[in-house]
Design a protein around this motif. Structure first.
Motif, PDB file in Angstrom:
ATOM      1  N   GLU A  82      15.124  -8.895   6.096  1.00 16.02           N
ATOM      2  CA  GLU A  82      15.533 -10.592   6.059  1.00 16.02           C
ATOM      3  C   GLU A  82      14.627 -11.473   7.002  1.00 16.02           C
ATOM      4  O   GLU A  82      15.369 -12.007   6.941  1.00 16.02           O
ATOM      5  CB  GLU A  82      17.216 -10.525   5.965  1.00 16.02           C
ATOM      6  CG  GLU A  82      18.484 -10.098   5.129  1.00 16.02           C
ATOM      7  CD  GLU A  82      17.638 -10.403   2.893  1.00 16.02           C
ATOM      8  OE1 GLU A  82      17.405 -12.459   3.081  1.00 16.02           O
ATOM      9  OE2 GLU A  82      17.676  -9.612   2.646  1.00 16.02           O
ATOM     10  N   ALA A  83      14.762 -10.988   7.703  1.00 17.66           N
ATOM     11  CA  ALA A  83      13.887 -11.262   9.105  1.00 17.66           C
ATOM     12  C   ALA A  83      12.415 -12.311   8.414  1.00 17.66           C
ATOM     13  O   ALA A  83      11.549 -11.943   7.506  1.00 17.66           O
ATOM     14  CB  ALA A  83      12.926 -10.573   9.879  1.00 17.66           C
ATOM     15  N   ASP A  84      11.666 -13.211   9.530  1.00 16.20           N
ATOM     16  CA  ASP A  84      11.207 -13.921   9.110  1.00 16.20           C
ATOM     17  C   ASP A  84       9.987 -13.644  10.131  1.00 16.20           C
ATOM     18  O   ASP A  84       9.799 -12.750  10.767  1.00 16.20           O
ATOM     19  CB  ASP A  84      11.446 -15.271   9.147  1.00 16.20           C
ATOM     20  CG  ASP A  84      11.812 -15.652  10.100  1.00 16.20           C
ATOM     21  OD1 ASP A  84      11.660 -14.998  11.684  1.00 16.20           O
ATOM     22  OD2 ASP A  84      12.791 -17.162  11.263  1.00 16.20           O
ATOM     23  N   GLU A  85       9.346 -14.345  10.257  1.00 17.59           N
ATOM     24  CA  GLU A  85       7.926 -14.118  10.750  1.00 17.59           C
ATOM     25  C   GLU A  85       8.006 -14.022  12.309  1.00 17.59           C
ATOM     26  O   GLU A  85       7.479 -13.076  13.398  1.00 17.59           O
ATOM     27  CB  GLU A  85       6.767 -14.689  11.365  1.00 17.59           C
ATOM     28  CG  GLU A  85       5.945 -14.622   9.551  1.00 17.59           C
ATOM     29  CD  GLU A  85       5.345 -12.474   9.871  1.00 17.59           C
ATOM     30  OE1 GLU A  85       4.840 -12.222  10.570  1.00 17.59           O
ATOM     31  OE2 GLU A  85       5.737 -12.593   8.420  1.00 17.59           O
ATOM     32  N   THR A  86       9.357 -14.395  13.276  1.00 16.71           N
ATOM     33  CA  THR A  86       9.310 -14.698  14.348  1.00 16.71           C
ATOM     34  C   THR A  86      10.834 -13.940  14.991  1.00 16.71           C
ATOM     35  O   THR A  86      10.673 -13.446  15.419  1.00 16.71           O
ATOM     36  CB  THR A  86      10.736 -16.449  15.081  1.00 16.71           C
ATOM     37  OG1 THR A  86      10.874 -16.246  13.437  1.00 16.71           O
ATOM     38  CG2 THR A  86       9.131 -17.220  14.772  1.00 16.71           C
ATOM     39  N   THR A  87      11.757 -13.133  13.812  1.00 14.84           N
ATOM     40  CA  THR A  87      11.972 -12.087  14.182  1.00 14.84           C
ATOM     41  C   THR A  87      11.964 -10.277  14.116  1.00 14.84           C
ATOM     42  O   THR A  87      12.430 -10.089  13.909  1.00 14.84           O
ATOM     43  CB  THR A  87      13.257 -12.090  14.116  1.00 14.84           C
ATOM     44  OG1 THR A  87      13.344 -12.190  12.332  1.00 14.84           O
ATOM     45  CG2 THR A  87      14.065 -13.872  14.161  1.00 14.84           C
ATOM     46  N   ALA A  88      10.947 -10.327  12.719  1.00 11.58           N
ATOM     47  CA  ALA A  88      10.671  -9.874  11.985  1.00 11.58           C
ATOM     48  C   ALA A  88      10.188  -8.310  13.662  1.00 11.58           C
ATOM     49  O   ALA A  88      10.558  -7.143  13.279  1.00 11.58           O
ATOM     50  CB  ALA A  88       8.743  -9.402  11.179  1.00 11.58           C
ATOM     51  N   ARG A  89       9.522  -9.069  14.125  1.00 10.94           N
ATOM     52  CA  ARG A  89       9.139  -7.359  15.549  1.00 10.94           C
ATOM     53  C   ARG A  89       9.991  -6.825  16.374  1.00 10.94           C
ATOM     54  O   ARG A  89      10.580  -5.497  16.306  1.00 10.94           O
ATOM     55  CB  ARG A  89       8.045  -8.393  16.699  1.00 10.94           C
ATOM     56  CG  ARG A  89       6.474  -8.360  16.186  1.00 10.94           C
ATOM     57  CD  ARG A  89       6.229  -9.284  17.487  1.00 10.94           C
ATOM     58  NE  ARG A  89       4.814  -9.690  16.721  1.00 10.94           N
ATOM     59  CZ  ARG A  89       3.971 -10.369  17.253  1.00 10.94           C
ATOM     60  NH1 ARG A  89       4.194 -10.765  18.189  1.00 10.94           N
ATOM     61  NH2 ARG A  89       2.666 -10.593  16.687  1.00 10.94           N
ATOM     62  N   GLU A  90      11.111  -7.993  17.100  1.00 11.10           N
ATOM     63  CA  GLU A  90      12.570  -7.189  16.808  1.00 11.10           C
ATOM     64  C   GLU A  90      13.004  -6.529  15.966  1.00 11.10           C
ATOM     65  O   GLU A  90      13.486  -5.458  16.826  1.00 11.10           O
ATOM     66  CB  GLU A  90      12.862  -8.701  17.282  1.00 11.10           C
ATOM     67  CG  GLU A  90      12.627  -9.422  18.359  1.00 11.10           C
ATOM     68  CD  GLU A  90      12.335  -8.774  19.087  1.00 11.10           C
ATOM     69  OE1 GLU A  90      13.304  -8.225  20.173  1.00 11.10           O
ATOM     70  OE2 GLU A  90      11.761  -9.522  20.562  1.00 11.10           O
ATOM     71  N   GLU A  91      13.201  -6.586  15.006  1.00 13.24           N
ATOM     72  CA  GLU A  91      13.773  -5.938  14.170  1.00 13.24           C
ATOM     73  C   GLU A  91      13.172  -4.662  13.517  1.00 13.24           C
ATOM     74  O   GLU A  91      13.677  -3.749  13.699  1.00 13.24           O
ATOM     75  CB  GLU A  91      14.481  -6.206  12.802  1.00 13.24           C
ATOM     76  CG  GLU A  91      15.505  -7.717  12.809  1.00 13.24           C
ATOM     77  CD  GLU A  91      16.712  -7.667  13.048  1.00 13.24           C
ATOM     78  OE1 GLU A  91      16.720  -6.159  12.929  1.00 13.24           O
ATOM     79  OE2 GLU A  91      16.945  -8.878  13.399  1.00 13.24           O
ATOM     80  N   LEU A  92      12.033  -4.279  13.383  1.00  8.44           N
ATOM     81  CA  LEU A  92      11.034  -3.473  13.976  1.00  8.44           C
ATOM     82  C   LEU A  92      11.585  -2.358  15.136  1.00  8.44           C
ATOM     83  O   LEU A  92      11.168  -1.547  15.446  1.00  8.44           O
ATOM     84  CB  LEU A  92       9.363  -3.595  14.053  1.00  8.44           C
ATOM     85  CG  LEU A  92       9.284  -4.104  12.555  1.00  8.44           C
ATOM     86  CD1 LEU A  92       7.637  -4.379  12.421  1.00  8.44           C
ATOM     87  CD2 LEU A  92       9.724  -2.861  11.453  1.00  8.44           C
ATOM     88  N   ALA A  93      11.670  -2.849  16.111  1.00 10.09           N
ATOM     89  CA  ALA A  93      12.121  -2.113  17.427  1.00 10.09           C
ATOM     90  C   ALA A  93      13.568  -1.865  17.523  1.00 10.09           C
ATOM     91  O   ALA A  93      13.692  -0.527  17.599  1.00 10.09           O
ATOM     92  CB  ALA A  93      12.204  -3.291  18.446  1.00 10.09           C
TER      93      ALA A  93
END
Length: 84
Positions: free
Chosen positions: A29-40
């Motif tokens: 559900e993440a957008d480009e700005t939060t995808a990295r945080e979710e992957l972490a």
């Protein structure tokens, strides 16, 4: 009020598996700005699961690299659809 308790091994693993599902859903559900945080967050849970299986992060990376060398990876943007 939240309570803390030490989990037995089966509960711990099941809770980690549930958390992994949650984190993957958040990534989806993440957008480009939060995808990295979710992957972490996904990696954090994956490392905890690996440790629960007796595998440290360096060993996990060796397994990943070996599988990539054996089967290929995703770096070249090639998709295989043979298992459908």
């Amino acid at each position: 009020m939240e309570k803390l308790h030490p989990a037995d091994p089966a509960e711990y693993r099941e809770r980690l598996r549930t958390k992994l599902r949650e984190e993957v859903a958040e990534y989806m559900e993440a957008d480009e700005t939060t995808a990295r945080e979710e992957l972490a967050d996904i990696l954090e849970v994956a490392f905890a699961l690996a440790a629960d299986h007796g595998v440290d992060p360096a060993q996990l990376e060796k397994i990943r690299a070996s599988k990539t060398q054996e089967r290929g990876g995703f770096a070249e943007l090639i998709i295989w659809t043979g298992n459908r």
